[in-house]
Design a protein around this motif. Sequence first.
Motif: not given
Length: 487
Positions: A296-307, A311-320
């Motif tokens: 409804r907000m038209k954010r263009g992603y789902t919770v799964a996409d955000y997750r 995961q990519r953020i933490h896999a690439t930059v663990p202390d981010c």
Amino acid sequence: MQDPSAHDAHNGKLFIQTVGCQMNELDSELVVAALRKHGFQLTDDITSADTVLFNTCSVREHAEHKIYSALGRLKYSRRRRPQQVIGVMGCMAQKDQKLVFQKAPHVDIVVGTGQLSEIPGLIEDARANRGRHMAVSLARRDATRQTVAASFESYDPLRDPEMRPSAFQAYVRIMIGCDKFCTYCVVPMTRGPEQSRAPRDIVQEVHQLAAEGVKEVTLLGQTVNSYRHTEDGREYRLADLIAAFHDTPGLERIKFVTNYPRDMGDDLLQAVRDLPKLAHYLHVPAQSGCDEMLKRMKRGYTVADYREMMQRIHATVPDCAVSSDFIVGFCGETEEAHQKSMDLVREFRFKNSFIFKYSARTGTKADAIMLDDVPEETKRRRNVEMLELQTEISEEDNAERIGREYDVLVEGPSKTALKSADGEQGPLTQLTGRTRCDRIVVFDGNRRLTGSTARIRIDDCTATTLIGSIVTREFQHAPDGGLPILS
Ligand code: SAH
Ligand code: SF4
Ligand code: F3S
């Protein structure tokens, strides 16, 4: 202090009040710098000002109320100072346009976000010829994208070091506008189409800032990681742009806000991992933890996409460290949907979150076709609930840092030190700074450490602040590389 080339050396006193985001803070800094060149002197006393400017925000009703109330209070002082010029600039000026004059008839000037360079001329016009003066951009539906974009001009004049809120920190605009059209949001209307500035101009600005002593730049854009610009046949994305100025001598830290989840590319995450000056910190608003709401907000992603992105953020930059924004009480948000947002906060343990009650905005899709059906009382309760949860998480995560040591870029005396006279007396002042993960640290030290990096051991914390002490070394080097300072 005045520019000898100014054509009018006595333009009187200028008062400016700024609300809204960092983009507005930067706009105000630049407008004041331009007006000083025209002989205006900045004052913080509104009652004695010859020119009063309000740099406004429309993102929520509350921000608009604040300005209309301040304008209301000026009605009387204006009777005493008939020569006073009152101007409304920024997002609310672009959104309300003539309505500003109707609601506050004593306003002389209304200037949109795309016409900031016209302000000195408009003030002159208002003095010479009393009456209403307005300069705004085209509405998004009124012309082609290209024509509308041309009516929103990015305002990036030469920087004035004296006008920077801090001597060694600076905002740098890399984009204006937004094309995402989240259904609740006015920004695509108030800031116009998304337009990226040329890499050449940005790099030059960063070089100039660093030469003037700036150690930390924060790149600004509504969706900063959507940056895209083609120059000399080469396409620059945000990672390429950062690489183009990363090695600027004197520059120590680089941040960028605000990120849009869908545009968080691997190239950018790798840059955060590999380039030593980049903060290990990303502000990537989730807005909701419920797929139905995100749709409804038209954010263009789902919770799964955000997750997947997290995961990519933490896999690439663990202390981010990651921070977020949430809207509670959006149209149709059930208790179950709210609990899903709470679950998202629990799952991702954000460094901090900005939590807002949904505020219906004229001109947005949500306002046109959805019902603002969550009672104010429920919005308030959900806001408090989420804030309590986030505060608990922030405090727990800060507590884990007790006993560890961090390199802290020192920003200067803390708010407490600035308020209390004590700060002025002894050799030590309470200083504030940030870790590479953007966590705020306070500690006692010599204020000459401002602008340098200090090694701090964390002794205690609150939800928002780490409290530490300087790890004793024989000498701390002065920021200019000059004489060592005994800390
Ligand atoms: N460009 C940024 C933020 C823009 S406004 C982004 O896209 O993330 C800052 C925050 O205000 C948003 O992230 C959102 O959480 C909130 N916001 C925007 N419109 C709102 C509205 N109508 N009511 C309540 N909060 C809103
Ligand atoms: Fe608003 Fe969405 Fe654009 Fe952010 S991305 S400025 S929330 S429309
Ligand atoms: Fe407000 Fe405009 Fe910023 S609406 S949040 S000042 S872009």
